[in-house]
Design a protein around this motif. Structure first.
Motif, PDB file in Angstrom:
ATOM      1  N   ALA A   1       0.595  -0.710   0.071  1.00  0.00           N
ATOM      2  CA  ALA A   1      -0.134   0.110  -0.170  1.00  0.00           C
ATOM      3  C   ALA A   1       0.295   1.291  -0.339  1.00  0.00           C
ATOM      4  O   ALA A   1       0.211   2.684  -0.236  1.00  0.00           O
ATOM      5  CB  ALA A   1      -1.093   0.132   1.215  1.00  0.00           C
TER       6      ALA A   1
ATOM      7  N   ARG B   1      -6.316 -12.628 -16.101  1.00  0.00           N
ATOM      8  CA  ARG B   1      -6.630 -11.859 -17.353  1.00  0.00           C
ATOM      9  C   ARG B   1      -6.396 -12.624 -19.034  1.00  0.00           C
ATOM     10  O   ARG B   1      -5.978 -11.858 -20.047  1.00  0.00           O
ATOM     11  CB  ARG B   1      -5.828 -10.758 -17.660  1.00  0.00           C
ATOM     12  CG  ARG B   1      -5.747  -9.231 -15.997  1.00  0.00           C
ATOM     13  CD  ARG B   1      -7.476  -9.091 -15.863  1.00  0.00           C
ATOM     14  NE  ARG B   1      -7.976  -8.675 -15.290  1.00  0.00           N
ATOM     15  CZ  ARG B   1      -8.857  -7.919 -14.300  1.00  0.00           C
ATOM     16  NH1 ARG B   1      -9.395  -8.240 -14.639  1.00  0.00           N
ATOM     17  NH2 ARG B   1      -8.317  -7.474 -13.334  1.00  0.00           N
TER      18      ARG B   1
ATOM     19  N   PRO C   1      -7.045  -1.012 -15.810  1.00  0.00           N
ATOM     20  CA  PRO C   1      -6.686  -0.645 -14.579  1.00  0.00           C
ATOM     21  C   PRO C   1      -5.472  -1.057 -13.747  1.00  0.00           C
ATOM     22  O   PRO C   1      -5.176  -2.385 -13.323  1.00  0.00           O
ATOM     23  CB  PRO C   1      -8.055  -0.144 -13.667  1.00  0.00           C
ATOM     24  CG  PRO C   1      -8.884  -0.191 -14.925  1.00  0.00           C
ATOM     25  CD  PRO C   1      -8.749  -1.527 -16.324  1.00  0.00           C
ATOM     26  N   SER C   2      -4.371  -0.299 -13.426  1.00  0.00           N
ATOM     27  CA  SER C   2      -3.454  -0.861 -12.414  1.00  0.00           C
ATOM     28  C   SER C   2      -4.265  -1.697 -11.383  1.00  0.00           C
ATOM     29  O   SER C   2      -4.569  -1.693 -10.921  1.00  0.00           O
ATOM     30  CB  SER C   2      -2.855   0.401 -11.521  1.00  0.00           C
ATOM     31  OG  SER C   2      -1.894   0.846 -12.659  1.00  0.00           O
ATOM     32  N   GLU C   3      -3.168  -2.743 -12.128  1.00  0.00           N
ATOM     33  CA  GLU C   3      -3.744  -3.877 -10.154  1.00  0.00           C
ATOM     34  C   GLU C   3      -2.530  -4.508  -9.940  1.00  0.00           C
ATOM     35  O   GLU C   3      -1.286  -4.322 -10.327  1.00  0.00           O
ATOM     36  CB  GLU C   3      -4.833  -4.882 -11.446  1.00  0.00           C
ATOM     37  CG  GLU C   3      -4.214  -5.714 -12.378  1.00  0.00           C
ATOM     38  CD  GLU C   3      -5.351  -6.863 -12.870  1.00  0.00           C
ATOM     39  OE1 GLU C   3      -7.027  -6.413 -12.290  1.00  0.00           O
ATOM     40  OE2 GLU C   3      -4.952  -7.538 -13.410  1.00  0.00           O
ATOM     41  N   GLY C   4      -2.282  -4.954  -8.575  1.00  0.00           N
ATOM     42  CA  GLY C   4      -1.617  -6.034  -7.905  1.00  0.00           C
ATOM     43  C   GLY C   4      -1.285  -6.839  -8.048  1.00  0.00           C
ATOM     44  O   GLY C   4      -1.764  -7.798  -9.272  1.00  0.00           O
TER      45      GLY C   4
ATOM     46  N   THR D   1       2.283  -3.092  -8.651  1.00  0.00           N
ATOM     47  CA  THR D   1       1.025  -2.584  -9.178  1.00  0.00           C
ATOM     48  C   THR D   1       1.640  -2.677 -10.813  1.00  0.00           C
ATOM     49  O   THR D   1       2.041  -1.841 -10.987  1.00  0.00           O
ATOM     50  CB  THR D   1       0.042  -1.564  -8.602  1.00  0.00           C
ATOM     51  OG1 THR D   1       0.642  -0.697  -8.984  1.00  0.00           O
ATOM     52  CG2 THR D   1      -0.590  -1.371  -7.688  1.00  0.00           C
TER      53      THR D   1
ATOM     54  N   GLU E   1     -12.383  -8.013  -7.890  1.00  0.00           N
ATOM     55  CA  GLU E   1     -12.823  -7.029  -8.269  1.00  0.00           C
ATOM     56  C   GLU E   1     -13.912  -6.228  -8.803  1.00  0.00           C
ATOM     57  O   GLU E   1     -15.004  -6.479  -8.089  1.00  0.00           O
ATOM     58  CB  GLU E   1     -12.959  -7.592 -10.141  1.00  0.00           C
ATOM     59  CG  GLU E   1     -12.006  -7.584 -11.159  1.00  0.00           C
ATOM     60  CD  GLU E   1     -12.552  -8.778 -11.902  1.00  0.00           C
ATOM     61  OE1 GLU E   1     -13.230  -9.437 -12.464  1.00  0.00           O
ATOM     62  OE2 GLU E   1     -11.990  -7.797 -12.867  1.00  0.00           O
TER      63      GLU E   1
ATOM     64  N   PRO F   1      -4.580  -3.070  -2.910  1.00  0.00           N
ATOM     65  CA  PRO F   1      -5.461  -2.560  -3.559  1.00  0.00           C
ATOM     66  C   PRO F   1      -5.036  -2.070  -5.174  1.00  0.00           C
ATOM     67  O   PRO F   1      -3.568  -1.258  -5.202  1.00  0.00           O
ATOM     68  CB  PRO F   1      -5.302  -1.135  -3.155  1.00  0.00           C
ATOM     69  CG  PRO F   1      -4.305  -1.020  -1.654  1.00  0.00           C
ATOM     70  CD  PRO F   1      -3.785  -2.357  -2.323  1.00  0.00           C
ATOM     71  N   GLY F   2      -5.738  -1.535  -6.475  1.00  0.00           N
ATOM     72  CA  GLY F   2      -4.966  -1.162  -7.599  1.00  0.00           C
ATOM     73  C   GLY F   2      -6.617  -0.141  -7.418  1.00  0.00           C
ATOM     74  O   GLY F   2      -7.325   0.346  -6.780  1.00  0.00           O
ATOM     75  N   ALA F   3      -6.493  -0.144  -9.590  1.00  0.00           N
ATOM     76  CA  ALA F   3      -7.238   1.334  -9.439  1.00  0.00           C
ATOM     77  C   ALA F   3      -8.917   0.235  -9.334  1.00  0.00           C
ATOM     78  O   ALA F   3      -9.966   1.076  -9.085  1.00  0.00           O
ATOM     79  CB  ALA F   3      -7.271   1.134 -10.736  1.00  0.00           C
TER      80      ALA F   3
ATOM     81  N   THR G   1      -9.362  -3.120  -8.225  1.00  0.00           N
ATOM     82  CA  THR G   1      -9.025  -4.286  -7.615  1.00  0.00           C
ATOM     83  C   THR G   1      -9.199  -4.009  -6.397  1.00  0.00           C
ATOM     84  O   THR G   1      -7.663  -3.320  -5.619  1.00  0.00           O
ATOM     85  CB  THR G   1      -8.091  -4.991  -8.972  1.00  0.00           C
ATOM     86  OG1 THR G   1      -7.398  -4.320  -9.150  1.00  0.00           O
ATOM     87  CG2 THR G   1      -8.971  -5.427  -9.683  1.00  0.00           C
TER      88      THR G   1
ATOM     89  N   PHE H   1      -4.425   3.323  -2.976  1.00  0.00           N
ATOM     90  CA  PHE H   1      -3.142   2.694  -3.435  1.00  0.00           C
ATOM     91  C   PHE H   1      -1.942   3.210  -4.083  1.00  0.00           C
ATOM     92  O   PHE H   1      -1.639   4.454  -4.039  1.00  0.00           O
ATOM     93  CB  PHE H   1      -3.544   1.769  -4.738  1.00  0.00           C
ATOM     94  CG  PHE H   1      -3.769   2.339  -6.204  1.00  0.00           C
ATOM     95  CD1 PHE H   1      -2.980   1.679  -6.578  1.00  0.00           C
ATOM     96  CD2 PHE H   1      -4.686   2.788  -6.373  1.00  0.00           C
ATOM     97  CE1 PHE H   1      -3.342   2.113  -8.516  1.00  0.00           C
ATOM     98  CE2 PHE H   1      -5.085   3.110  -7.752  1.00  0.00           C
ATOM     99  CZ  PHE H   1      -3.744   2.815  -8.753  1.00  0.00           C
TER     100      PHE H   1
ATOM    101  N   TYR I   1      -1.301   6.629  -5.029  1.00  0.00           N
ATOM    102  CA  TYR I   1      -2.497   7.002  -6.048  1.00  0.00           C
ATOM    103  C   TYR I   1      -3.631   7.924  -5.367  1.00  0.00           C
ATOM    104  O   TYR I   1      -4.065   7.333  -4.135  1.00  0.00           O
ATOM    105  CB  TYR I   1      -2.843   5.251  -6.895  1.00  0.00           C
ATOM    106  CG  TYR I   1      -2.052   5.272  -8.281  1.00  0.00           C
ATOM    107  CD1 TYR I   1      -2.138   5.407  -8.917  1.00  0.00           C
ATOM    108  CD2 TYR I   1      -0.652   4.330  -7.363  1.00  0.00           C
ATOM    109  CE1 TYR I   1      -1.273   5.253  -9.963  1.00  0.00           C
ATOM    110  CE2 TYR I   1      -0.036   3.936  -8.361  1.00  0.00           C
ATOM    111  CZ  TYR I   1       0.406   5.038  -9.833  1.00  0.00           C
ATOM    112  OH  TYR I   1       0.923   4.071 -10.757  1.00  0.00           O
TER     113      TYR I   1
END
Lengths: 282, 232
Positions: free
Chosen positions: A24, A181, A224-227, A251, B14, B43-45, B47, B144, B153
């Protein structure tokens, strides 16, 4: 108590169990690339789990003990010498003051771990002595002339003389959980059908796969940016997959077609540039 | 809310909006029983990635993921929300305040003279002064992390400030540069390449190795940008 670095041919880093739980604030786990080999070395020399060790690439290290030091080399089975006398990797070695341990190029695998009884006492950042090569935090890479202090993290007596040396059969087939994905990729099956080779520009951030391309349905569409985790296989617009290593970005915005299972992720750390590798769905 | 497997050690949840992401991440961190199962919460945008501890089976983790209540959707807790993390145990009845708390509110003075300020004004149809007023007019919240240590962010800004990234990223953006991209604002913690629209700069260190904690902004923190010139 310390050891002096005499020679270093490749990148040598201080690594431990890493700094989980900081995503985080933009800090990834990092830590030893081959966790099992690193943990084994610590256990053999009686260290507390999480004590720091040296991670070497293709051997490429020579150190001199300033005082008596107990060491064990795990991971890639680098041929060892102590003052020129051959020794076995996986063996607990007592280096007397002034004695030099040298790691040659291992016959298989890439990364060896030099565990020292007491651990390496470099300054910790966020509770870890791991060098994160992407984030640029943790102890600087080890250079000739560096004096590495030995810590006080030996908690157990020395109980074994040796453990089996690491062994890495060629052309491994690694298990991958499909997704999340995979629907973004037009030919996800190619991941498991193609014969890949490890590209030369692979490092702790990512292992690049050469020998084919996967195609993203709509390269203009942004995820979108993800972990992400170690072992995640990202497909950038170029189509050449990147398997995330221990210093991966926290991310990312490219689709992940699959994730190497945890049990096989350490094997990634032992793949050499140019080596063949294949995948199969778990 | 969809839960996808992410390898054999993590689940990817999601969600529809970044506000829902912030709410779920808060809930997860506040739920000690769930936090005990996790190595990390990423955390993401859109997700939240939940990374299981080595000894925790994914099925057990999946069963412990709290359902997202509609009441959790707004990101903004009242300014007088409790400062201590409440312990929320699933499946207790939803509590409107549960899982949301204010850790800190950080004031960041900004000199609004960024190289993209004029471009942002053009893209948004605002004057440069209006861009500054919009950027300083709301309380932002850390959604995040990523990109670099200490890069947060930030969300919760004035919707009029949503601008695309620059067509060609800069090869070097100085530390302290304040940028906009999409629904986010952020401050570059150190010199790095970057594609965000730069509207200003701050002298506040976002990351300092010698500080504990090194990151100025932590999860859930709130940020108020203030115009450094007006402040003097």
């Amino acid at each position: 108590m310390s050891v002096l670095v005499v020679h270093r041919a490749e990148l040598v880093l201080v690594q431990d169990a890493g700094r989980p739980g900081r995503a985080a604030i933009g800090v990834g786990r990092s830590g030893a690339a081959d966790r099992a080999a690193y943990e084994l070395g610590n256990r053999v020399v009686g260290n507390r789990p999480g004590a720091a060790a040296l991670e070497t690439v293709l051997g490429g290290l020579e150190v001199e003990a300033a005082t008596t030091a107990w060491v064990c080399v795990t991971g890639a089975p680098a041929p060892l010498t102590v003052d020129g006398r051959p020794e076995q990797p996986g063996t607990v070695l007592a280096l007397r003051a002034g004695q030099r341990l040298r790691l040659g190029v291992p016959p298989s695998g890439l990364r060896s771990y030099v565990a020292v009884r007491g651990g390496i006492a470099a300054p910790a950042v966020l509770g870890s002595r791991s060098r994160d090569t992407l984030a640029g935090i943790g102890p600087d890479q080890v250079r000739p002339g560096d004096r590495l202090e030995i810590g006080a993290e030996a908690t157990e007596p020395l109980r074994v003389d040796a453990v089996p040396a690491g062994h890495y059969p060629a052309a491994p087939v690694l298990r991958v959980v499909r997704g999340p994905r995979d629907a973004w990729v037009a030919d996800a099956e190619r991941l498991v059908s193609a014969a890949w080779t490890v590209a030369p520009d692979s490092d702790r951030v990512g292992l690049r796969l050469a020998g084919g391309r996967l195609s993203v349905h709509d390269p203009g569409r942004q995820l979108p940016s993800e972990g992400a985790v170690r072992g995640a296989i990202q497909v950038p617009p170029s189509g050449e997959p990147v398997v995330f290593g221990p210093d991966h970005p926290v991310t990312g915005g490219y689709p992940v077609v699959g994730v190497v299972v945890e049990a096989d992720a350490d094997r990634l750390a032992q793949l050499r540039p140019g080596e063949p590798v294949r995948f199969r769905w778990a | 809310m969809t839960v996808l497997p992410y390898g054999d050690r993590a689940l990817l949840v999601e969600l529809d909006s970044v506000e829902a992401v912030v709410a779920l991440a808060d809930r997860v961190r506040a739920d000690r029983a769930l936090a005990d199962l996790l190595d990390d919460v990423v955390p993401g945008a859109r997700t939240v990635l939940l990374v299981a501890r080595p000894d925790v089976a994914l099925d057990r983790l999946r069963a412990a993921v709290p359902p997202l209540q509609p009441a959790d959707a707004p990101a903004d807790a009242p300014a007088d929300a409790p400062t201590d993390a409440p312990t929320v145990r699933h499946p207790e009845p939803p509590d409107p305040g549960a899982g949301r708390w204010v850790r800190r509110e950080v004031e960041v003075p900004v000199t609004y003279d960024g190289p993209d300020l004029a471009e942002v004004a053009r893209l948004t149809g605002l004057s440069e002064a209006e861009v500054v007023r919009a950027h300083t007019g709301t309380t932002w919240r850390v959604a995040f992390g990523g990109f670099a240590p200490g890069f947060a962010y930030l969300v919760g800004g004035d919707r009029r400030l949503e601008v695309p990234r620059r067509d060609s990223p800069r090869t070097s953006v100085p530390a302290g540069a304040v940028g906009l991209a999409g629904e986010f604002s952020g401050v570059y913690p150190r010199s790095s390449p970057g594609g965000w629209q730069l509207i200003g700069r701050t002298e506040v260190a976002m990351w300092d190795h010698d500080r504990e904690p090194p990151a100025l902004l932590g999860p859930g923190d709130r940020v108020r940008f203030v115009d450094a010139r007006e402040r003097r």
